[in-house]
Write an enzyme that holds these catalytic residues in place. Structure first.
Site, PDB file in Angstrom:
ATOM      1  N   GLY A 183      30.280  30.950  49.313  1.00  0.00           N
ATOM      2  CA  GLY A 183      29.146  31.180  48.414  1.00  0.00           C
ATOM      3  C   GLY A 183      27.786  31.153  49.072  1.00  0.00           C
ATOM      4  N   CYS A 209      38.334  35.397  44.554  1.00  0.00           N
ATOM      5  CA  CYS A 209      37.042  34.862  44.996  1.00  0.00           C
ATOM      6  C   CYS A 209      35.965  35.793  44.480  1.00  0.00           C
ATOM      7  CB  CYS A 209      37.011  34.798  46.523  1.00  0.00           C
ATOM      8  SG  CYS A 209      35.418  34.288  47.186  1.00  0.00           S
ATOM      9  N   CYS A 257      33.319  31.626  39.389  1.00  0.00           N
ATOM     10  CA  CYS A 257      33.839  31.162  40.686  1.00  0.00           C
ATOM     11  C   CYS A 257      35.176  30.514  40.395  1.00  0.00           C
ATOM     12  CB  CYS A 257      32.878  30.158  41.325  1.00  0.00           C
ATOM     13  SG  CYS A 257      33.570  29.322  42.778  1.00  0.00           S
TER      14      CYS A 257
HETATM   15  N1  DGL Z   1      36.130  30.461  44.920  1.00  0.00           N
HETATM   16  C1  DGL Z   1      35.120  31.330  45.394  1.00  0.00           C
HETATM   17  C2  DGL Z   1      34.514  32.186  44.308  1.00  0.00           C
HETATM   18  O1  DGL Z   1      35.186  32.508  43.333  1.00  0.00           O
HETATM   19  C3  DGL Z   1      34.082  30.835  46.357  1.00  0.00           C
HETATM   20  C4  DGL Z   1      33.893  29.403  46.653  1.00  0.00           C
HETATM   21  C5  DGL Z   1      33.116  29.244  47.948  1.00  0.00           C
HETATM   22  O2  DGL Z   1      33.773  29.281  49.000  1.00  0.00           O
HETATM   23  O3  DGL Z   1      31.872  29.152  47.887  1.00  0.00           O
HETATM   24  O4  DGL Z   1      33.382  32.592  44.395  1.00  0.00           O
END
Ligand code: DGL
Length: 214
Positions: A40, A71, A177
């Protein structure tokens, strides 16, 4: 049939679990990149560089039939480039702005997402298409992915975001997220019955079933 699922970390794990329940005959191969988490805070080109070998492993070594990018940060920034790297269908997670816009009665929605997602062109395009007439609250969730990855929940921080959203009159919270899916129950409890919390796993799985023809 084989499905590859990618996320930087633990966010992908509940997506994997949901796919296994919905498509029990699928073999699901999960790849993460915890060494470089959080995604992120990274630029689109950094994410593309990190994910290129992973996409190749999915096709060359794992020989998957489809890939789910669990993600939002990667999907909102580089989904088209990721699709160009492989010859199998690639399905991304993106914040549910359109469904939220159809659900809200207060014309106010909250989007919880990483800084990278909120800065992306895809997110800007979704807002321009569906949220032009809405108030969109984008609280600072920049430390949530790491907090959830480490399983050290700061409920006061999470409560602040819910309160900010309530004060603004928001009646829908979009989880943008996949890490945040892990705290969906806590968010629901804090938000109470007047705020609906949404995230796209069910629609991603419907799309996955469509591309796999199963
Ligand atoms: N799970 C990821 C998303 O949906 C990102 C989390 C990260 O690594 O910042 O954005």
């Amino acid at each position: 049939m084989k499905v590859g699922v990618f996320d930087s970390g633990v966010g992908g794990e509940n997506v994997v679990a949901a796919i296994k329940i919905a498509i029990p005959k699928a073999e699901v191969i999960f790849r993460d990149d915890r060494a470089h988490l959080p995604y992120g805070n990274k630029t689109a080109s950094q994410i593309l560089e990190l994910m290129t070998p992973i996409m190749q492993t999915f096709t060359d070594q794992d020989q998957v039939d489809a890939i789910v990018i669990a993600c939002n940060t990667a999907s909102t920034n580089i989904l088209d480039q990721l699709k160009e790297l492989v010859s199998v269908p690639v399905i991304g997670f993106v914040p549910m702005i359109k469904p939220a816009s159809l659900m809200t009665k207060t014309n106010t929605i909250t989007v919880c997402a990483t800084p990278g997602t909120l800065k992306s062109n895809r997110y800007a395009a979704l807002k321009a298409a569906y949220a032009r007439d809405l108030v969109v609250i984008e609280p600072d969730c920049s430390d949530w992915a790491e907090m959830i990855e480490a399983n050290k929940l700061n409920m006061a921080r999470i409560g602040d975001v819910v309160n900010q959203s309530m004060r603004a009159g928001s009646d829908v919270i979009v989880l943008g997220c996949t890490h945040y899916h892990w705290i969906e129950d806590q968010l629901k409890q804090l938000a109470g019955p007047n705020i609906t919390i949404i995230q796209p796993t069910t629609s991603v799985i419907a799309e996955l079933k469509r591309v796999l023809d199963c």
